[in-house]
Scaffold this motif. Structure first.
Motif, PDB file in Angstrom:
ATOM      1  N   GLY A  66     -11.866  -9.056  15.149  1.00 19.98           N
ATOM      2  CA  GLY A  66     -11.947  -8.613  16.532  1.00 19.98           C
ATOM      3  C   GLY A  66     -10.650  -8.739  17.293  1.00 19.98           C
ATOM      4  N   ARG A  67      -9.668  -9.423  16.724  1.00 18.13           N
ATOM      5  CA  ARG A  67      -8.367  -9.585  17.380  1.00 18.13           C
ATOM      6  C   ARG A  67      -7.237  -8.915  16.606  1.00 18.13           C
ATOM      7  NH1 ARG A  67      -6.137 -14.461  17.907  1.00 18.13           N
ATOM      8  NH2 ARG A  67      -7.112 -15.345  16.024  1.00 18.13           N
ATOM      9  N   PHE A  68      -7.320  -8.964  15.283  1.00 17.96           N
ATOM     10  CA  PHE A  68      -6.272  -8.398  14.431  1.00 17.96           C
ATOM     11  C   PHE A  68      -6.767  -7.123  13.777  1.00 17.96           C
ATOM     12  CE2 PHE A  68      -3.844 -12.580  13.249  1.00 17.96           C
ATOM     13  CZ  PHE A  68      -3.769 -12.900  14.598  1.00 17.96           C
ATOM     14  N   THR A  69      -5.841  -6.177  13.566  1.00 18.27           N
ATOM     15  CA  THR A  69      -6.168  -4.933  12.878  1.00 18.27           C
ATOM     16  C   THR A  69      -5.080  -4.602  11.875  1.00 18.27           C
ATOM     17  OG1 THR A  69      -7.297  -4.085  14.848  1.00 18.27           O
ATOM     18  CG2 THR A  69      -6.703  -2.489  13.139  1.00 18.27           C
ATOM     19  N   ILE A  70      -5.496  -4.364  10.631  1.00 13.68           N
ATOM     20  CA  ILE A  70      -4.556  -3.948   9.596  1.00 13.68           C
ATOM     21  C   ILE A  70      -4.653  -2.441   9.424  1.00 13.68           C
ATOM     22  CG2 ILE A  70      -6.203  -4.291   7.695  1.00 13.68           C
ATOM     23  CD1 ILE A  70      -3.823  -5.288   5.989  1.00 13.68           C
ATOM     24  N   SER A  71      -3.509  -1.814   9.181  1.00 11.13           N
ATOM     25  CA  SER A  71      -3.487  -0.376   8.935  1.00 11.13           C
ATOM     26  C   SER A  71      -2.365  -0.069   7.959  1.00 11.13           C
ATOM     27  CB  SER A  71      -3.290   0.393  10.249  1.00 11.13           C
ATOM     28  OG  SER A  71      -2.065   0.053  10.852  1.00 11.13           O
ATOM     29  N   ARG A  72      -2.365   1.178   7.463  1.00 11.25           N
ATOM     30  CA  ARG A  72      -1.348   1.551   6.477  1.00 11.25           C
ATOM     31  C   ARG A  72      -0.840   2.945   6.751  1.00 11.25           C
ATOM     32  NH1 ARG A  72      -5.771   3.888   5.067  1.00 11.25           N
ATOM     33  NH2 ARG A  72      -6.075   5.231   3.231  1.00 11.25           N
ATOM     34  N   ASP A  73       0.387   3.193   6.315  1.00 15.27           N
ATOM     35  CA  ASP A  73       0.981   4.531   6.319  1.00 15.27           C
ATOM     36  C   ASP A  73       1.538   4.732   4.928  1.00 15.27           C
ATOM     37  OD1 ASP A  73       2.588   6.781   6.509  1.00 15.27           O
ATOM     38  OD2 ASP A  73       3.187   6.355   8.565  1.00 15.27           O
ATOM     39  N   ASN A  74       0.765   5.379   4.072  1.00 12.25           N
ATOM     40  CA  ASN A  74       1.165   5.522   2.669  1.00 12.25           C
ATOM     41  C   ASN A  74       2.427   6.360   2.513  1.00 12.25           C
ATOM     42  OD1 ASN A  74      -0.976   3.942   1.853  1.00 12.25           O
ATOM     43  ND2 ASN A  74      -2.277   5.672   1.274  1.00 12.25           N
ATOM     44  N   ALA A  75       2.641   7.289   3.407  1.00 15.76           N
ATOM     45  CA  ALA A  75       3.856   8.116   3.319  1.00 15.76           C
ATOM     46  C   ALA A  75       5.105   7.269   3.508  1.00 15.76           C
ATOM     47  CB  ALA A  75       3.809   9.221   4.357  1.00 15.76           C
ATOM     48  N   LYS A  76       4.969   6.203   4.282  1.00 15.83           N
ATOM     49  CA  LYS A  76       6.102   5.308   4.537  1.00 15.83           C
ATOM     50  C   LYS A  76       6.027   4.041   3.692  1.00 15.83           C
ATOM     51  CE  LYS A  76       6.786   6.767   9.342  1.00 15.83           C
ATOM     52  NZ  LYS A  76       6.845   6.320  10.762  1.00 15.83           N
ATOM     53  N   ASN A  77       4.981   3.933   2.873  1.00 16.29           N
ATOM     54  CA  ASN A  77       4.772   2.708   2.078  1.00 16.29           C
ATOM     55  C   ASN A  77       4.831   1.466   2.967  1.00 16.29           C
ATOM     56  OD1 ASN A  77       4.417   3.806  -0.582  1.00 16.29           O
ATOM     57  ND2 ASN A  77       6.595   4.287  -0.599  1.00 16.29           N
ATOM     58  N   THR A  78       4.166   1.539   4.088  1.00 12.00           N
ATOM     59  CA  THR A  78       4.223   0.469   5.075  1.00 12.00           C
ATOM     60  C   THR A  78       2.817   0.080   5.511  1.00 12.00           C
ATOM     61  OG1 THR A  78       6.381   1.207   5.859  1.00 12.00           O
ATOM     62  CG2 THR A  78       5.118  -0.216   7.324  1.00 12.00           C
ATOM     63  N   VAL A  79       2.625  -1.213   5.677  1.00 12.36           N
ATOM     64  CA  VAL A  79       1.381  -1.771   6.206  1.00 12.36           C
ATOM     65  C   VAL A  79       1.706  -2.474   7.509  1.00 12.36           C
ATOM     66  CG1 VAL A  79      -0.391  -3.517   5.827  1.00 12.36           C
ATOM     67  CG2 VAL A  79       0.250  -2.007   3.979  1.00 12.36           C
ATOM     68  N   TYR A  80       0.778  -2.379   8.452  1.00 10.07           N
ATOM     69  CA  TYR A  80       0.979  -2.971   9.766  1.00 10.07           C
ATOM     70  C   TYR A  80      -0.113  -3.996  10.058  1.00 10.07           C
ATOM     71  CZ  TYR A  80       3.778   1.269  10.168  1.00 10.07           C
ATOM     72  OH  TYR A  80       4.683   2.276   9.940  1.00 10.07           O
ATOM     73  N   LEU A  81       0.236  -4.956  10.894  1.00  8.49           N
ATOM     74  CA  LEU A  81      -0.753  -5.913  11.385  1.00  8.49           C
ATOM     75  C   LEU A  81      -0.611  -5.995  12.896  1.00  8.49           C
ATOM     76  CD1 LEU A  81      -2.968  -7.978  10.847  1.00  8.49           C
ATOM     77  CD2 LEU A  81      -1.179  -9.733  10.636  1.00  8.49           C
ATOM     78  N   GLN A  82      -1.569  -5.412  13.588  1.00  5.25           N
ATOM     79  CA  GLN A  82      -1.604  -5.490  15.046  1.00  5.25           C
ATOM     80  C   GLN A  82      -2.372  -6.746  15.427  1.00  5.25           C
ATOM     81  OE1 GLN A  82      -0.191  -3.417  17.458  1.00  5.25           O
ATOM     82  NE2 GLN A  82      -0.873  -5.028  18.860  1.00  5.25           N
TER      83      GLN A  82
END
Length: 124
Positions: A66-82
């Motif tokens: 409920g506080r953190f969100t993981i996402s990915r951009d496969n084109a950039k080979n990058t994962v994010y943690l909001q």
């Protein structure tokens, strides 16, 4: 082998937000899922969240749901943690990890490759 480089850490006040990034290079085609772990001073490294590369399936530790969100951009080979609504207990070094396997989502030994980590400090 996969190389992972984290960025985006820093100092933030309680209630604030940060966005971490993890850029992957090398044998990225072999990655099944990527994850974030964290390690506070004097404590063991613990699972935070993970996401599968293709389907985008996710899972979170109860402490961050409920506080953190993981996402990915496969084109950039990058994962994010909001990270939102940060708390002082979120203070830790945050590590990005990559796994070729489908098992052991929550265990350190379930991951083949690790970044060097980025420090997140939340002040009260």
């Amino acid at each position: 082998q996969v190389q992972l480089v984290e960025s985006g850490g820093g100092l933030v006040q309680a209630g604030g937000s940060l966005r971490l990034s993890c850029a992957a290079s090398g044998r990225t085609f072999s990655i099944y899922r990527m994850a974030w772990f964290r390690q506070a001073a004097g404590k063991e490294r613990e699972f935070v969240t993970a996401i599968t590369r293709n389907a985008g399936n996710t899972d979170y530790a109860d402490s961050v749901k409920g506080r953190f969100t993981i996402s990915r951009d496969n084109a950039k080979n990058t994962v994010y943690l909001q990270m939102n609504s940060l708390k002082p207990e979120d203070t830790a070094v945050y590590y990005c990890a990559a796994s070729e396997g489908r098992s052991f989502w929550y265990e350190v030994y379930g991951y083949n490759d690790w970044g060097k980590g980025t420090q997140v400090t939340v002040s009260s």
